[in-house]
Design an enzyme around this catalytic site. Structure first.
Site, short mmCIF file in Angstrom:
data_model
loop_
_atom_site.label_atom_id
_atom_site.label_comp_id
_atom_site.label_asym_id
_atom_site.label_seq_id
_atom_site.Cartn_x
_atom_site.Cartn_y
_atom_site.Cartn_z
CE1 TYR A 60 -4.16 1.93 1.33
CE2 TYR A 60 -2.35 3.48 1.65
CZ TYR A 60 -3.70 3.23 1.54
OH TYR A 60 -4.60 4.26 1.63
CE1 TYR A 124 4.43 2.67 1.81
CE2 TYR A 124 6.14 4.31 2.20
CZ TYR A 124 5.70 3.17 1.57
OH TYR A 124 6.53 2.52 0.69
CE LYS A 128 6.76 -1.33 2.69
NZ LYS A 128 6.41 -2.47 1.80
#
Length: 284
Positions: A60, A124, A128
């Protein structure tokens, strides 16, 4: 050799498919073919195919959108890699997972090495990083490659956006106070195959472009090469602006240059200016 590839329709996935050896039996799956956030689906697919190698090129990657969709980002960036690592462990497959420079806060002044402290600024980067940690806890021998500022002839990326804007605008304001290293997805694909061919030890590796630039400098390089190749009639004027001038939902690291010293045993850093010329030559 059986290779299972996720994220088949993304920039890296497409480049990997261009480079896989013809002798390999490749099962390349996009999100429509396999929902990697569904553990049962992942287990079933891996058990049926029995791959020797699993490469997770899915992510994503909508950095700003992730701020308002943390659960969706976590499903793909955190939990899915863990499911894939677990499935790889069950069938004895090698596992390669791709991560990001956004795990760093960006306050550094020297290229980040793999052991440097991590402190992601946004959803984000946080999702990750969480994915990295889960993969390492499940499968320590997994190869995790952090990369940055990815571009290619495929999908949506900064190079294509700049070319589109350049055709309509004589001037562009581009952020000039964030430093990083552009990286060609085709070069990332090459390094993934090199680590597998050379049986690289498990762990985290940094791989990115061989020269640091700001986004504004990257844009200027794109326009210069595009004009030379006849892709642009005239280069627009690039005005370097500050991050504060261009507020976004997600905070980005001001400095995300990474050292490629560790991975240099297997490959050189991405020669991004040379790769940029190749990408531009392949675009209409």
């Amino acid at each position: 050799m059986k290779i299972l590839l996720t994220g088949a329709n993304g920039q890296l996935g497409r480049c990997l498919q261009d480079l896989f050896p013809k002798t390999a039996e490749v099962l390349a799956l996009g999100s429509a073919e396999l929902d990697i956030s569904n553990q049962s689906a992942v287990n079933t697919q891996v058990e049926q195919f029995q791959p020797a190698i699993i490469i997770n090129a899915a992510a994503y990657t909508e950095v700003d959108k992730a701020e308002s969709e943390p659960e969706q980002a976590a499903a793909v960036n955190t939990y899915a890699p863990a499911y894939l690592a677990s499935a790889a462990k069950k069938v004895g497959a090698k596992f390669v997972h791709v991560s990001t420079d956004y795990v760093f806060e960006g306050n550094g002044t020297q290229p980040y090495i793999e052991s440097d402290a991590v402190y992601p600024l946004g959803v984000y980067g946080k999702t990750k990083l969480a994915g990295e940690l889960l993969v390492q806890s499940i499968l320590p021998e997994a190869i995790i490659i952090r990369t940055a500022w990815v571009f290619s002839e495929y999908g949506n990326n900064f190079v294509k956006t700049m070319l589109r804007l350049a055709k309509d605008r004589p001037e562009l304001g581009i952020v000039g106070d964030q430093l990083g290293c552009p990286t060609y997805a085709g070069d990332i694909a090459k390094v993934i195959l090199a680590t597998l061919e050379n049986s690289a030890p498990g762990g985290i590796y940094h791989f990115c472009g061989d020269e640091q630039v700001t986004w504004a400098e990257f844009a200027s390089a794109i326009f210069q090469q595009a004009e030379q190749q006849g892709k642009l009639a005239k280069q627009p004027k690039v005005n370097a602006i500050t991050t504060a001038d261009f507020p976004t939902p997600a905070k980005r690291p001001a400095y995300s240059v990474m050292s490629t010293a560790k991975i240099s045993e297997f490959t050189a850093a991405s020669p991004w200016r040379q790769s940029l010329a190749t990408v531009l030559s392949r675009l209409d």
